[in-house]
Design an enzyme around this catalytic site. Sequence first.
Site, short mmCIF file in Angstrom:
data_model
loop_
_atom_site.label_atom_id
_atom_site.label_comp_id
_atom_site.label_asym_id
_atom_site.label_seq_id
_atom_site.Cartn_x
_atom_site.Cartn_y
_atom_site.Cartn_z
N HIS A 82 0.81 -1.47 -0.35
CA HIS A 82 -0.13 0.22 -0.23
C HIS A 82 0.96 1.16 -0.57
CE1 HIS A 82 -3.81 2.16 1.02
NE2 HIS A 82 -2.95 3.44 1.64
N LYS A 187 -8.64 -1.54 6.18
CA LYS A 187 -9.25 -1.99 5.24
C LYS A 187 -7.66 -3.53 4.24
CE LYS A 187 -8.75 1.75 3.08
NZ LYS A 187 -8.62 3.01 2.80
N1 URA Z 1 -5.38 5.92 1.85
C1 URA Z 1 -6.08 5.56 2.52
O1 URA Z 1 -6.41 4.61 2.60
N2 URA Z 1 -6.83 6.42 4.02
C2 URA Z 1 -6.18 7.62 4.28
O2 URA Z 1 -7.16 8.15 5.57
C3 URA Z 1 -5.07 8.12 3.68
C4 URA Z 1 -4.78 7.74 2.58
#
Ligand code: URA
Length: 425
Positions: A82, A187
């Site tokens: 990520h 997530k």
């Molecule tokens: N990306 C995300 O998924 N959440 C955030 O708060 C900032 C960047």
Amino acid sequence: MDVISVIRTKRDRGRLTDEQIDWVVGAYTRGDVADEQMSALAMAIFLNGMDRAEIARWTAAMIDSGERMDFSTLSRPTADKHSTGGVGDKITLPLAPLVAACGAAVPQLSGRGLGHTGGTLDKLEAVPGWRADLDNAQMMRTLEDVGAVVCAPGSGLAPADKKLYALRDVTATVECIPLIASSIMSKKIAEGTGSLVLDVKVGSGAFMKDIGAARELARTMVGLGADHGLPTVALLTDMDTPLGLTAGNALEVRESVEVLAGGGPADVVELTLALAREMLDAAGLKDADPAEALADGSAMDAWRRMIAAQGGDPAAALPTARETHVVTARASGVLTRLDALGVGLAAWRLGAGRARKEDPVQAAAGVELHAKPGDSVFAGQALMTLHTDTPERFGYALEALDGAYDVAPAGTPFTAPSIVRERIA
Ligand code: URA
């Protein structure tokens, strides 16, 4: 439990209890707490912070707001990456097929761009026919067959974050370490990847402008991963200058394909390989050689299969913009600064990004760079080419580039910062 007392606790710099956190996240997801109340709480958190235990509980509540995926039936180990978002950050495009070619499965749930940083789904949608919306069964099949999938997260995954992120975006509460860390990690933990590598961007084009804040964000996320049994490593990487030579959807796809073909800009190749090595190590594939997979064409084969599995035609011509405008250097010398934020804003204003989440993006819009910091330039030389279908946007894009680069006299010493600045595990 009532929402006003929860807001008041944080407004008055108190600690939220586990019960308050579980209740407010659940009630907001169900629609029992209004957007204006959650906005007030998000701003109180933004201003007064949360401690480690509060962040851990907030993250767990966001995970529990939806479903959890399970990749344990796959024959390959899963590894995900990520990025906190940057300008020209197309790394997912070469990285996912590269890591798949080395034997891992990469379940890359990605987002769309908002503001000056681009979104991976918008980039891939520049490939004719490619679609982001797969159901869970299609995702599992592609992961098993190809080893990499890039798609939008289903609505069942951390729905609390989906609502809260959209709210933060319009209430100036995005750049907040507890809220960013819990948003990203909820997530990724709900997604069920076996390991995670974080690319935490630091610099003018990133959420985190200074290394201290980036370090704190990385440590918070690595800690949340450990709490939930998800092995997580973070690289802090430079985002003062754009990555590679392109910012914009189709332009970035083209550059990614160059990397997969064994070429491409050195910084994109370096970061792709550094992240691939971390992902393969974390997945237990320590003998895999990602540089070899780029050189021998196996990563390119995986890319073609990944694109085709989602309806795309990897051989189709990418869209090109109707109009271009060349920006030239005003003086001769050494380019010593090229600001990521300025270039990102210009690409966005040319049509590569969106101002509201329902806006369309132009696939072909963006900025192509012809020089990077450290390069010698001469007066009148093309520094960048702006691409758009709507030339009335050139003026507004050029304003973003005003003061976004410096040319110093020839001979001025220049040392390029390293792309990977720190590793946090
Ligand atoms: N990306 C995300 O998924 N959440 C955030 O708060 C900032 C960047």
